[in-house]
Design a protein around this motif. Structure first.
Motif, mmCIF file in Angstrom:
data_model
loop_
_atom_site.group_PDB
_atom_site.id
_atom_site.type_symbol
_atom_site.label_atom_id
_atom_site.label_comp_id
_atom_site.label_asym_id
_atom_site.label_seq_id
_atom_site.Cartn_x
_atom_site.Cartn_y
_atom_site.Cartn_z
ATOM 1 N N PRO A 162 0.934 -1.317 0.061
ATOM 2 C CA PRO A 162 0.049 -0.076 0.017
ATOM 3 C C PRO A 162 0.820 1.231 -0.125
ATOM 4 C CG PRO A 162 -0.798 -1.619 1.605
ATOM 5 C CD PRO A 162 0.565 -1.960 1.139
ATOM 6 N N ALA A 163 2.006 1.246 0.722
ATOM 7 C CA ALA A 163 2.901 2.474 0.699
ATOM 8 C C ALA A 163 3.475 2.542 -0.593
ATOM 9 C CB ALA A 163 3.884 2.213 1.828
ATOM 10 N N VAL A 164 3.827 1.616 -1.548
ATOM 11 C CA VAL A 164 4.515 1.748 -2.587
ATOM 12 C C VAL A 164 3.423 2.405 -3.549
ATOM 13 C CG1 VAL A 164 5.642 0.525 -4.665
ATOM 14 C CG2 VAL A 164 6.150 0.264 -2.162
ATOM 15 N N ALA A 165 2.153 1.877 -3.521
ATOM 16 C CA ALA A 165 0.959 2.058 -4.516
ATOM 17 C C ALA A 165 0.758 3.521 -4.214
ATOM 18 C CB ALA A 165 -0.154 1.098 -4.324
ATOM 19 N N GLY A 166 0.432 4.014 -3.077
ATOM 20 C CA GLY A 166 -0.014 5.311 -2.618
ATOM 21 C C GLY A 166 1.015 6.218 -3.078
ATOM 22 N N PHE A 167 2.367 6.170 -2.645
ATOM 23 C CA PHE A 167 3.643 6.794 -3.070
ATOM 24 C C PHE A 167 3.698 7.046 -4.410
ATOM 25 C CE2 PHE A 167 7.963 8.012 -4.024
ATOM 26 C CZ PHE A 167 8.285 8.878 -2.910
ATOM 27 N N TRP A 168 3.434 6.035 -5.274
ATOM 28 C CA TRP A 168 3.294 6.466 -6.648
ATOM 29 C C TRP A 168 2.246 7.190 -7.285
ATOM 30 C CZ3 TRP A 168 6.637 6.931 -10.582
ATOM 31 C CH2 TRP A 168 7.982 6.052 -10.594
ATOM 32 N N ILE A 169 1.260 6.749 -6.596
ATOM 33 C CA ILE A 169 -0.124 7.773 -7.035
ATOM 34 C C ILE A 169 0.147 9.374 -6.677
ATOM 35 C CG2 ILE A 169 -2.624 8.080 -6.884
ATOM 36 C CD1 ILE A 169 -2.810 4.972 -6.239
ATOM 37 N N VAL A 198 2.886 10.816 -6.451
ATOM 38 C CA VAL A 198 4.003 11.337 -7.400
ATOM 39 C C VAL A 198 3.218 11.772 -8.669
ATOM 40 C CG1 VAL A 198 5.989 10.865 -8.662
ATOM 41 C CG2 VAL A 198 5.929 10.241 -6.375
ATOM 42 N N LEU A 199 2.429 10.860 -9.425
ATOM 43 C CA LEU A 199 1.830 10.934 -10.746
ATOM 44 C C LEU A 199 0.731 12.097 -10.353
ATOM 45 C CD1 LEU A 199 1.663 7.466 -11.644
ATOM 46 C CD2 LEU A 199 3.179 8.903 -12.527
ATOM 47 N N PHE A 200 0.192 12.305 -9.385
ATOM 48 C CA PHE A 200 -0.845 13.257 -9.234
ATOM 49 C C PHE A 200 -0.320 14.884 -9.237
ATOM 50 C CE2 PHE A 200 -3.068 16.122 -6.172
ATOM 51 C CZ PHE A 200 -4.329 16.099 -6.755
ATOM 52 N N LEU A 201 0.914 14.731 -8.723
ATOM 53 C CA LEU A 201 1.515 16.162 -8.473
ATOM 54 C C LEU A 201 2.075 16.297 -9.830
ATOM 55 C CD1 LEU A 201 2.394 18.575 -6.727
ATOM 56 C CD2 LEU A 201 0.918 16.521 -5.749
ATOM 57 N N LEU A 202 2.380 15.222 -10.494
ATOM 58 C CA LEU A 202 3.018 15.417 -12.002
ATOM 59 C C LEU A 202 1.888 16.020 -12.895
ATOM 60 C CD1 LEU A 202 5.147 15.023 -14.130
ATOM 61 C CD2 LEU A 202 4.748 12.791 -14.225
ATOM 62 N N MET A 216 7.284 14.334 -1.742
ATOM 63 C CA MET A 216 8.615 14.294 -2.187
ATOM 64 C C MET A 216 8.938 14.603 -3.597
ATOM 65 S SD MET A 216 10.600 12.699 0.114
ATOM 66 C CE MET A 216 11.631 11.930 -0.736
ATOM 67 N N TYR A 217 7.530 14.669 -4.351
ATOM 68 C CA TYR A 217 7.600 15.034 -5.631
ATOM 69 C C TYR A 217 8.133 16.533 -5.648
ATOM 70 C CZ TYR A 217 6.348 16.714 -10.326
ATOM 71 O OH TYR A 217 6.324 17.265 -11.534
ATOM 72 N N VAL A 218 7.522 17.486 -4.875
ATOM 73 C CA VAL A 218 7.687 18.675 -4.627
ATOM 74 C C VAL A 218 9.096 19.109 -4.189
ATOM 75 C CG1 VAL A 218 7.199 20.826 -3.222
ATOM 76 C CG2 VAL A 218 5.328 19.556 -4.094
ATOM 77 N N VAL A 219 9.790 18.210 -3.206
ATOM 78 C CA VAL A 219 11.217 18.537 -2.903
ATOM 79 C C VAL A 219 12.097 18.108 -3.986
ATOM 80 C CG1 VAL A 219 12.627 17.471 -1.412
ATOM 81 C CG2 VAL A 219 10.512 17.751 -0.576
ATOM 82 N N VAL A 220 11.910 16.918 -4.519
ATOM 83 C CA VAL A 220 12.868 16.712 -5.812
ATOM 84 C C VAL A 220 13.000 17.474 -7.026
ATOM 85 C CG1 VAL A 220 13.641 14.886 -7.381
ATOM 86 C CG2 VAL A 220 12.781 14.350 -5.141
ATOM 87 N N GLU A 221 11.212 18.053 -7.534
ATOM 88 C CA GLU A 221 11.348 18.556 -8.648
ATOM 89 C C GLU A 221 11.439 20.277 -8.485
ATOM 90 O OE1 GLU A 221 8.961 20.861 -11.833
ATOM 91 O OE2 GLU A 221 8.596 20.975 -9.580
ATOM 92 N N GLU A 222 11.323 20.897 -7.294
ATOM 93 C CA GLU A 222 11.350 22.097 -6.931
ATOM 94 C C GLU A 222 12.216 22.675 -6.106
ATOM 95 O OE1 GLU A 222 8.245 25.623 -5.415
ATOM 96 O OE2 GLU A 222 7.375 23.849 -6.146
#
Length: 260
Positions: free
Chosen positions: A72-79, A81-85, A221-227
């Motif tokens: 669940p952690a892996v699935a939610g994490f990827w969702i 990331v993709l949502f912010l993308l 994490m997306y925000v941290v790495v991308e911005e």
């Protein structure tokens, strides 16, 4: 909604508002090294919050799955990331220090797109606070009131420099102090709104709590790495961003373990 929850979801917003108020008594612009330091600190807090306040509780919630409790952690994490993308692609915004806007091409003021950039990465922070408080209200194991408060305080601490980082450049763009302050405050308003909506839906989201906790972590994490990491590293080389990242990380880790 209890007074503890109301206080908890307003604490991060207060951090943004206090930071935005810096426009009234600081210089017209932030020195680049100060901006890198503040950005690095915010990034460190967000990474630690993603791990200790969101991903670890998500896996603890999935403990009955045994060795597969990470799924669940892996699935939610990827969702997340993709949502912010997707949001990054459909919302026009402009990062600090950049001359080229991202997202669809629209005729918006530079100052407006600067605010949109901050709003964009405040969305997962509001959701993170809301999900943790919703889990606590539902009596989910591993999520305590003090742990939720630690997350609120940690995000508020990193929101303080973010408030300054948005209001000060708006002032430098020629906006009046009062209007720059209001824009800085409004950029953080999405956090309590997102948290409040999440808490209202608590009874429906509890079965999905591990996914939602890790969803918020992935988005942050997306925000941290991308911005944030690119912003703390731009310009003349210095280690200040890295050092303040470590300070923010250890501070948030300490808060979560000590209060949680």
């Amino acid at each position: 909604m209890s007074i503890e929850v109301v206080q908890g979801i307003l604490i991060p917003f207060a951090g943004t508002s206090l930071g935005a108020a810096c426009v009234f008594f600081m210089q017209r612009t932030l020195r680049p090294i100060v901006q890198r330091a503040l950005t690095g600190f915010a990034a460190g807090v967000m990474v630690a919050a993603s791990i200790w306040s969101l991903l670890i509780p998500a896996m603890e919630q999935s403990a009955p799955m045994g060795k597969l409790s990470f799924l669940p952690a892996v699935a939610g994490f990827w969702i997340g990331v993709l949502f912010l993308l997707v949001l990054d692609r459909i919302i026009p915004h402009l990062h600090m220090g950049s001359s080229e806007a991202e997202g669809p091409s629209v005729s918006l003021k530079r100052t407006t797109m600067l605010v949109f950039a901050v709003v964009l990465h405040n969305i997962p922070e509001g959701m993170a606070v809301g999900v943790v408080y919703a889990g606590w209200l539902a009596g989910s194991s591993g999520l305590t009131l003090m742990g939720a408060m630690a997350l609120s305080i940690g995000i508020a601490i990193q929101n303080f420099p973010e408030g300054a980082i948005i209001s000060m450049p708006l002032r430098a763009e020629g906006m009046g102090k009062g209007k720059a302050f209001v824009c800085g405050v409004l950029s953080g308003a999405v956090e309590p709104i997102g948290a409040w909506i999440t808490i209202l839906a608590a009874e429906h989201i509890v079965p999905w709590l591990p996914y939602l906790l890790s969803f918020a972590a992935g988005a942050m994490m997306y925000v941290v790495v991308e911005e944030l990491i690119p912003e703390m590293s731009e310009g003349r080389h210095s280690n200040v961003g890295t050092l303040l990242f470590a300070v923010g990380f250890t501070l948030m880790m300490t808060l979560d373990v000590a209060l949680g």
